[in-house]
Design a protein around this motif. Structure first.
Motif, short mmCIF file in Angstrom:
data_model
loop_
_atom_site.label_atom_id
_atom_site.label_comp_id
_atom_site.label_asym_id
_atom_site.label_seq_id
_atom_site.Cartn_x
_atom_site.Cartn_y
_atom_site.Cartn_z
N PRO B 146 39.73 35.38 53.86
CA PRO B 146 38.86 34.46 53.12
C PRO B 146 39.49 33.99 51.81
N THR B 147 39.63 32.67 51.67
CA THR B 147 40.33 32.10 50.51
C THR B 147 39.65 32.39 49.18
N PRO B 148 38.30 32.33 49.10
CA PRO B 148 37.67 32.57 47.79
C PRO B 148 38.01 33.95 47.23
N VAL B 149 38.18 34.93 48.10
CA VAL B 149 38.51 36.27 47.61
C VAL B 149 39.87 36.24 46.92
N LYS B 150 40.82 35.52 47.55
CA LYS B 150 42.16 35.41 46.95
C LYS B 150 42.12 34.58 45.67
N LEU B 151 41.20 33.60 45.62
CA LEU B 151 41.11 32.75 44.42
C LEU B 151 40.47 33.52 43.26
N ASN B 152 39.85 34.64 43.58
CA ASN B 152 39.19 35.43 42.54
C ASN B 152 40.16 36.33 41.82
N LEU B 153 41.40 36.42 42.33
CA LEU B 153 42.38 37.34 41.74
C LEU B 153 42.65 36.99 40.28
N GLY B 154 42.49 35.70 39.95
CA GLY B 154 42.73 35.26 38.57
C GLY B 154 41.77 35.86 37.58
N SER B 155 40.60 36.34 38.06
CA SER B 155 39.63 36.90 37.11
C SER B 155 40.01 38.33 36.74
N GLN B 156 40.82 38.99 37.58
CA GLN B 156 41.20 40.37 37.26
C GLN B 156 42.64 40.47 36.75
N LEU B 157 43.49 39.59 37.23
CA LEU B 157 44.91 39.66 36.88
C LEU B 157 45.33 38.34 36.24
N LYS B 158 46.39 38.39 35.48
CA LYS B 158 46.89 37.16 34.89
C LYS B 158 47.86 36.51 35.88
N ILE B 159 47.44 35.38 36.43
CA ILE B 159 48.26 34.70 37.44
C ILE B 159 49.02 33.56 36.75
N HIS B 160 50.36 33.55 36.89
CA HIS B 160 51.12 32.45 36.28
C HIS B 160 51.54 31.40 37.28
#
Lengths: 359, 494
Positions: B146-160
């Motif tokens: 599921p894509t939204p789960v992967k898009l949520n990674l930015g809320s926990q980790l700093k994605i560059h």
């Protein structure tokens, strides 16, 4: 509709197979073999055919005995290759039973007792050779000078049959020592290497193969050609040959520089005996050498070092077969300790620390 | 752009030329659609319609359940014929709960679809994520996470960096190639929306060098955006593996049991980006995907935009049927795809390819003894020793296999592909991974049962103690009361 599927992917395969690998190696051996058939004439050809044929027959017998598929397995080419390499390591003129006995030792004792293809610990061809050497030292060290086919003094077809099957009665009169053997014998007589070596060491002849030696080992250039072909085809990598020849050369050259009277030079050790054949075709045997590239480098260096030790300090003038068998015994240890690093882990197998901008 | 080498890998026969120049064609709406409730990793969707209901195109059919799930929508308008068990496109060939939709031929859109988000870059990540979740988007490269789960990674980790995966390293498949060539601006718009959602400043689009046209078109489309870099990557299977692509682009090696996101990199497939674009800019859920129908047995291989739920048999007929006998039907690419139980199964969201392979293409042969050639060790992109792992798994020594790192295997199949003895190495590893996962689940279940049992005992003991204390207190109170009464009784003058 419900079809059970018995195997996962991939649904496709490289055009590779065991028999293709084996036949590529045979092809690489062909130039040196043809040259040496010419160089040593009919008796050598008979010995070669007998040895390879005996290997194939023993292989078929072992497979049938174990109720394994004979037809498909026999033509994977592995028994042919074993016989071929064994023949190349034997003296060119040798009675028929030497080839048959060697084939028995190689195929039955060294290969099938252990479980057949892929299961043997020791290189079958070298087990055959060493078994013969320690049991029949006279026959196994009776080398002949080159007798090119159709040349003056070379035995004809029928004479050769007589030689191989009737016994080599006048062998003493024609036999000569290999370069390594000559240097060793002279040294025991107290004649320094620096004196004995020039009598047998001719760089051009050593390179082209016009010198005394086992059936398939004399031509450094043609064996090198075959080895490079195998590297080009991706069958072997440089690690084992470079490790073996590098270690042998360094040990020999350093000792030679320290004591030229006692030790022959690195170049001599590289070109004499079975160094090239061993480096490219024998030590690189898949089954009995390490599986990782780094392991192969270590294994090759071990072989080279042991060859130098045996040639200079042991009773035998030549040490390739012994060195390879000794390193075969160490292969499981090398494989256990030298392995590639897993992606995402350090060499101890622990996960890498998290780097980068994420937290 | 500076690239970094990845370990090992192979160069299989790509056979992409069969479909690479075939523009995407749309498959007409079929008479019936079969929408399985589980087309993604996670919990199956829960149906919100029942047999007899009339639905419009885009209407919700089944809603996602829990944190990792995805909803399904009606691919066209029509009547729900049934919610029943239908053979799933899964190697087991087992049935699963599926919504059967009979098309009314009108293909009428529902009128309650959400409005397009005019300026997604002014929207909050939560809004965008909610829209992607609503649309039922999953990873369209094949994993179907599921894509939204992967898009949520930015809320926990700093994605560059958002790494847009256009490597398409599987042989045969050209659907990503075609999508990049034909919908470049949609793909890049979707990528920019995803990067915004993740908080990633940079976007890198990685395309294998065997797709020069896609590279050119994507680079052209990316010109207006200085934060987007389109880069070629070497043709080297498995370049499209998330961890390996990340290493090739950034040089960073994802630690074992971590995510690329822990390094600040999130990888999404190009077709997923296009689906995000549609959901956000047009307010449309994921109803269709582009699939490559190929393989030597197919008469006319094609790239087809097809509604989710279309039966594969109809797609094969659309491609002129089978010209030769197919030895294998494959869902996905030949390297990592799953075998299909047959063609009487529907297209699902994660299906990137439908391959009908002939016997000569599959080149399946009985396994010979291992000759220890070490090729599998040399080419393993994960630095494992496949020959050794297979040997211990064959004896069912799973703990040893785990120790040798079988769980670090990405199942790329390179070792099986290259093995001269035709040993099905990755088949062994998949078996071991399945068993080890099952053991792990069982262990966790037992632990949970143990914790629950301990908690219950503690609770019961506490309750018993409380009861005892209450009883004691009551007795004391009663005694006191009695005492006070007797005192009272003894009070003089009472």
């Amino acid at each position: 509709m419900s079809v059970m599927i018995e195997k996962s992917g991939p649904f496709g395969h490289a055009p590779s197979s065991v028999s293709k690998t084996m036949s590529t190696v045979l092809l690489a051996l062909l130039p040196a073999t043809l040259f040496n058939v010419w160089l040593f004439g009919w008796p050598a050809l008979f010995m070669f055919v007998i040895t390879v044929g005996a290997c194939i027959i023993f292989e078929a017998g072992c497979l049938a005995w174990q109720d394994r598929p004979v037809k498909s397995t026999l033509f994977d080419g592995s028994a042919t290759l074993t016989g071929w390499l064994l023949a190349m390591s034997l003296p060119p003129w040798t009675p028929w039973w030497i080839g048959v006995l060697g084939a028995f030792l190689a195929i039955v004792l060294a290969k099938h007792i252990y479980g057949g293809l892929g299961q043997n610990v020791f290189n079958p061809a070298m087990v055959g050779r060493v078994g013969l050497l320690v049991s029949f030292p006279v026959q196994m060290t009776a080398f002949v000078p080159p007798h090119p086919l159709f040349s003056q003094g070379a035995p004809g077809f029928l004479d050769s049959l007589g030689l191989v099957f009737g016994g080599l009665k006048n062998m003493d009169s024609i036999s000569a020592a290999s370069a390594l053997g000559h240097v060793k014998t002279e040294l025991t007589k107290g004649i320094p290497v620096s004196e004995s070596l020039p009598q047998v060491f001719d760089l051009t002849n050593m390179l082209t193969g016009m010198h005394i030696g086992s059936f398939g080992e004399t031509s450094a250039i043609l064996i090198l050609l075959g080895g490079l072909f195998l590297m080009f085809r991706g069958i072997i990598s440089w690690h084992t040959p470079v490790g073996l020849m590098g270690a042998l050369f360094v040990c020999a050259q350093l000792s030679h520089m320290a004591a030229p009277e006692r030790f022959a030079s690195g170049t001599f050790h590289l070109l004499a005996g079975a160094t090239f054949l061993g480096a490219f075709f024998i030590a690189t045997d898949y089954v009995t050498s390490p599986i990782s590239k780094k392991g192969q480098l270590v294994y090759g260096m071990g072989c080279g070092f042991l060859i130098w030790i045996i040639r200079n300090f042991a009773g035998y003038p030549e040490g390739v077969a012994f060195a390879v068998l000794l390193m075969n015994a160490l292969t499981p240890v090398i494989d256990h300790h030298i392995r590639p690093r897993t992606f995402g882990r350090n060499s101890k197998g622990e996960p890498l620390p998290v780097k980068g901008d994420g937290k | 752009m500076k690239l970094f080498p990845i370990r090992g890998g192979i160069h299989p026969d790509y056979r992409k030329e069969r479909t690479a120049e075939k523009a995407i064609v749309a498959f007409p709406v079929p008479a019936k659609l079969y929408i399985p409730l589980q087309q993604h990793i996670g919990a199956p969707a829960e149906p919100v319609v029942q047999a007899g209901d009339l639905v419009k195109k885009g209407q919700l059919l089944a809603k996602g359940q829990g944190a990792v799930s995805a909803p399904n929508h009606a691919p066209t308008s029509g009547r729900i014929e049934a919610v029943m068990e239908v053979t799933a496109p899964h190697p087991s060939g087992l049935p699963q709960l599926t919504i059967v939709l009979e098309s009314d031929g009108k293909d009428e859109w529902a009128n309650d679809l959400p409005a397009p988000i005019a300026d997604p870059f002014a929207a909050t990540p939560d809004e965008l994520r909610a829209r992607v979740a609503w649309a039922g988007i999953v990873g369209l490269g094949g994993a179907a996470f599921p894509t939204p789960v992967k898009l949520n990674l930015g809320s926990q980790l700093k994605i560059h960096t958002l790494l847009l995966n256009g490597a398409e390293c599987e042989p045969y498949l050209t659907c990503d190639d075609r999508v990049m060539r034909e919908y470049a601006s949609d793909v890049l718009d979707g990528a920019r929306i995803m990067a915004h959602t993740l908080g990633a400043a940079k976007i890198v689009v990685a395309i294998e060098d065997n797709k020069p046209e896609a590279q050119r078109i994507m680079a052209e489309a990316a010109k207006p955006f200085p934060n987007i870099a389109v880069t070629g990557v070497p043709v080297q299977y498995p370049m499209g593996s998330e961890r390996h692509l990340t290493q090739a682009i950034t040089g960073l090696e994802t630690p074992a049991r971590k995510l690329t996101a822990d390094l600040g990199v999130v990888v999404h497939n190009v077709m997923t980006a296009r689906a995000v674009h549609k959901a956000v800019r047009e307010g449309k859920p994921l109803l269709s995907r582009v699939v490559t129908v190929s393989g030597g047995a197919v008469s006319e291989p094609k790239n087809i935009e097809v509604l989710i739920g279309t039966k594969l048999s109809e797609l094969i007929s659309f491609c002129g049927g089978l010209a030769k006998e197919a030895k294998r039907f494959v869902n996905g690419g030949p390297m990592m795809g799953q075998p299909l139980p047959g063609l009487d199964v529907p297209v699902v969201k994660g299906m990137s390819g439908i391959l009908a392979l002939t016997a000569s293409e599959v080149n399946e042969q009985p396994a010979n003894p291992c000759i220890r050639c070490g090729t599998c060790v040399t080419i393993c992109p994960c630095g494992l020793v496949p020959v050794e792992m297979a040997a211990v798994i064959r004896k069912d020594h799973l703990d040893q296999a785990a120790h040798l790192g079988v769980m670090d295997c990405v199942s790329c199949g390179s070792c099986s592909y290259i093995c001269p003895s035709h040993i099905p190495l990755v088949h062994y590893f998949n078996y071991a991974k399945g068993m080890l996962n099952a053991q792990d689940r069982e262990k966790r279940r037992l632990e949970r049962v143990k914790t629950l049992a301990e908690a219950r005992n503690a609770r019961l003991e506490k309750a018993a103690a409380a009861k005892k204390a209450a009883a004691a207190a009551a007795a004391k109170k009663a005694a006191e009361a009695a005492a006070s009464q007797s005192t009272a009784e003894n009070r003089p003058g009472a």
